[in-house]
Design a protein around this motif. Structure first.
Motif, PDB file in Angstrom:
ATOM      1  N   LEU A 162       0.824  -1.205   0.000  1.00 53.55           N
ATOM      2  CA  LEU A 162       0.000   0.000   0.000  1.00 53.55           C
ATOM      3  C   LEU A 162       0.862   1.260   0.000  1.00 53.55           C
ATOM      4  O   LEU A 162       0.531   2.253  -0.671  1.00 53.55           O
ATOM      5  CB  LEU A 162      -0.943  -0.008   1.202  1.00 53.55           C
ATOM      6  N   LEU A 163       1.959   1.238   0.738  1.00 51.91           N
ATOM      7  CA  LEU A 163       2.860   2.389   0.756  1.00 51.91           C
ATOM      8  C   LEU A 163       3.506   2.610  -0.604  1.00 51.91           C
ATOM      9  O   LEU A 163       3.645   3.750  -1.062  1.00 51.91           O
ATOM     10  CB  LEU A 163       3.935   2.194   1.830  1.00 51.91           C
ATOM     11  N   GLU A 169       3.813   3.826  -7.330  1.00 54.20           N
ATOM     12  CA  GLU A 169       4.321   2.625  -7.983  1.00 54.20           C
ATOM     13  C   GLU A 169       3.167   1.746  -8.474  1.00 54.20           C
ATOM     14  O   GLU A 169       2.058   1.764  -7.925  1.00 54.20           O
ATOM     15  CB  GLU A 169       5.189   1.812  -7.017  1.00 54.20           C
ATOM     16  N   THR A 170       3.460   0.963  -9.497  1.00 56.43           N
ATOM     17  CA  THR A 170       2.537  -0.051  -9.988  1.00 56.43           C
ATOM     18  C   THR A 170       3.030  -1.412  -9.535  1.00 56.43           C
ATOM     19  O   THR A 170       4.203  -1.739  -9.706  1.00 56.43           O
ATOM     20  CB  THR A 170       2.448  -0.009 -11.526  1.00 56.43           C
ATOM     21  N   ILE A 171       2.150  -2.202  -8.950  1.00 59.94           N
ATOM     22  CA  ILE A 171       2.512  -3.506  -8.398  1.00 59.94           C
ATOM     23  C   ILE A 171       2.131  -4.586  -9.391  1.00 59.94           C
ATOM     24  O   ILE A 171       0.994  -4.646  -9.871  1.00 59.94           O
ATOM     25  CB  ILE A 171       1.819  -3.756  -7.042  1.00 59.94           C
ATOM     26  N   LEU A 229      -2.601 -12.015  -1.006  1.00 57.39           N
ATOM     27  CA  LEU A 229      -2.248 -10.601  -0.891  1.00 57.39           C
ATOM     28  C   LEU A 229      -3.081  -9.778  -1.867  1.00 57.39           C
ATOM     29  O   LEU A 229      -3.607  -8.709  -1.507  1.00 57.39           O
ATOM     30  CB  LEU A 229      -0.757 -10.410  -1.170  1.00 57.39           C
ATOM     31  N   PHE A 230      -3.195 -10.251  -3.087  1.00 56.51           N
ATOM     32  CA  PHE A 230      -3.946  -9.519  -4.101  1.00 56.51           C
ATOM     33  C   PHE A 230      -5.413  -9.365  -3.704  1.00 56.51           C
ATOM     34  O   PHE A 230      -5.989  -8.273  -3.799  1.00 56.51           O
ATOM     35  CB  PHE A 230      -3.834 -10.238  -5.445  1.00 56.51           C
ATOM     36  N   LEU A 231      -6.045 -10.443  -3.239  1.00 57.09           N
ATOM     37  CA  LEU A 231      -7.444 -10.369  -2.848  1.00 57.09           C
ATOM     38  C   LEU A 231      -7.639  -9.459  -1.644  1.00 57.09           C
ATOM     39  O   LEU A 231      -8.617  -8.704  -1.565  1.00 57.09           O
ATOM     40  CB  LEU A 231      -7.979 -11.765  -2.533  1.00 57.09           C
ATOM     41  N   THR A 232      -6.697  -9.493  -0.702  1.00 53.43           N
ATOM     42  CA  THR A 232      -6.780  -8.607   0.459  1.00 53.43           C
ATOM     43  C   THR A 232      -6.640  -7.153   0.038  1.00 53.43           C
ATOM     44  O   THR A 232      -7.342  -6.269   0.542  1.00 53.43           O
ATOM     45  CB  THR A 232      -5.686  -8.967   1.483  1.00 53.43           C
ATOM     46  N   LEU A 233      -5.751  -6.902  -0.895  1.00 52.18           N
ATOM     47  CA  LEU A 233      -5.580  -5.556  -1.429  1.00 52.18           C
ATOM     48  C   LEU A 233      -6.875  -5.070  -2.078  1.00 52.18           C
ATOM     49  O   LEU A 233      -7.306  -3.922  -1.870  1.00 52.18           O
ATOM     50  CB  LEU A 233      -4.444  -5.554  -2.443  1.00 52.18           C
ATOM     51  N   CYS A 234      -7.512  -5.938  -2.850  1.00 52.13           N
ATOM     52  CA  CYS A 234      -8.768  -5.565  -3.504  1.00 52.13           C
ATOM     53  C   CYS A 234      -9.862  -5.271  -2.478  1.00 52.13           C
ATOM     54  O   CYS A 234     -10.626  -4.314  -2.632  1.00 52.13           O
ATOM     55  CB  CYS A 234      -9.211  -6.674  -4.453  1.00 52.13           C
ATOM     56  N   ARG A 235      -9.926  -6.076  -1.436  1.00 49.46           N
ATOM     57  CA  ARG A 235     -10.939  -5.820  -0.396  1.00 49.46           C
ATOM     58  C   ARG A 235     -10.681  -4.485   0.307  1.00 49.46           C
ATOM     59  O   ARG A 235     -11.609  -3.792   0.739  1.00 49.46           O
ATOM     60  CB  ARG A 235     -10.927  -6.958   0.633  1.00 49.46           C
TER      61      ARG A 235
END
Length: 239
Positions: A162-163, A169-171, A229-235
């Motif tokens: 997130l930082l 930045e693009t992940i 991680l990706f799904l948590t980021l989306c949530r």
């Protein structure tokens, strides 16, 4: 709002009561060098693989990462904070029937754990930056260590991710990219506020608009790096 993540309590995990041998001195030295902390448990390969084939293969789970031994004297250290994981399960969310995964370190060294091969073509290995690949073993209890690895990676990497996004930045999650604006695949982009929900079914991930129409092409979950991680980021970032 940032989702708070923590590792699950392992005190009651069935594999915590395993009788597999503790780490060897060599493995302990690797763990100390990597600053992995104490060892939580050891997983071994299936005992029916034949004499001398993979009995020495182990998965050592530590507080801050894992160490994998595989045929050919392979020893690989993978830290929660820096590893990438490709997962091959029937169910991403539950871990039920978890099959196998590939771990990739920051230098592109990959090892596959579980039945089957690396599931990656040469083109895919180039795409994921894999410079070397080792086929590991059919380590016992994949439905327990597999989801744990994904959860540990998500817990360690969510806030740093997130930082990085906040800094512009693009992940890279493989076929999908994420930044502070939204999600992007090879053909389209969609802003976070335009994603109403996402659906996991038949091993694919679909993002929907408020009108319940797909806003990106369906993506195979096994292609997504660090799927938890990706799904948590989306949530965390969707309305």
């Amino acid at each position: 709002m940032t989702e708070m993540l923590s590792l699950p309590d392992l005190s009651h995990a069935s594999w915590n009561r395993s009788t597999f041998p503790p780490p060897t001195q060599g493995i302990t030295e690797v763990a100390a060098r990597e600053r992995f902390g104490n060892c939580l448990s050891t997983f071994a390969a299936k005992p029916d693989l034949g004499p001398g084939r993979q009995q020495g293969s182990r998965l050592y789970v530590y507080r801050s990462g894992v160490i994998v031994t595989a045929p050919g004297d392979y020893v690989g250290a993978y830290a929660w904070e820096t590893m990438r994981v490709l997962q091959y399960p029937p169910s991403v969310e539950s871990g039920a029937g978890y099959r196998s995964c590939t771990l990739i370190d920051p230098h592109g060294n990959a090892v596959a754990l579980g039945p089957g091969g690396l599931y990656l073509t040469r083109a895919a290995r180039r795409e994921y930056g894999i410079t070397s690949a080792v086929q590991g073993s059919r380590i016992l209890y994949p439905s327990e260590w597999g989801p744990y690895i994904q959860k540990a990676v998500a817990a360690a990497q969510l806030n740093p991710t997130l930082l990085r996004m906040a800094r512009g930045e693009t992940i890279d999650f493989g076929p999908l990219k994420a930044d502070r604006i939204g999600l992007h695949d090879s053909e389209k982009s969609v802003a976070w506020q335009d994603i109403a929900d996402f659906d996991l079914s038949h091993r694919t991930l679909t993002f929907n608009s408020p009108c319940m129409r797909p806003v990106l092409a369906a993506t195979d979950t096994y292609k997504i790096v660090n799927i938890h991680l990706f799904l948590t980021l989306c949530r965390t970032l969707t309305p």
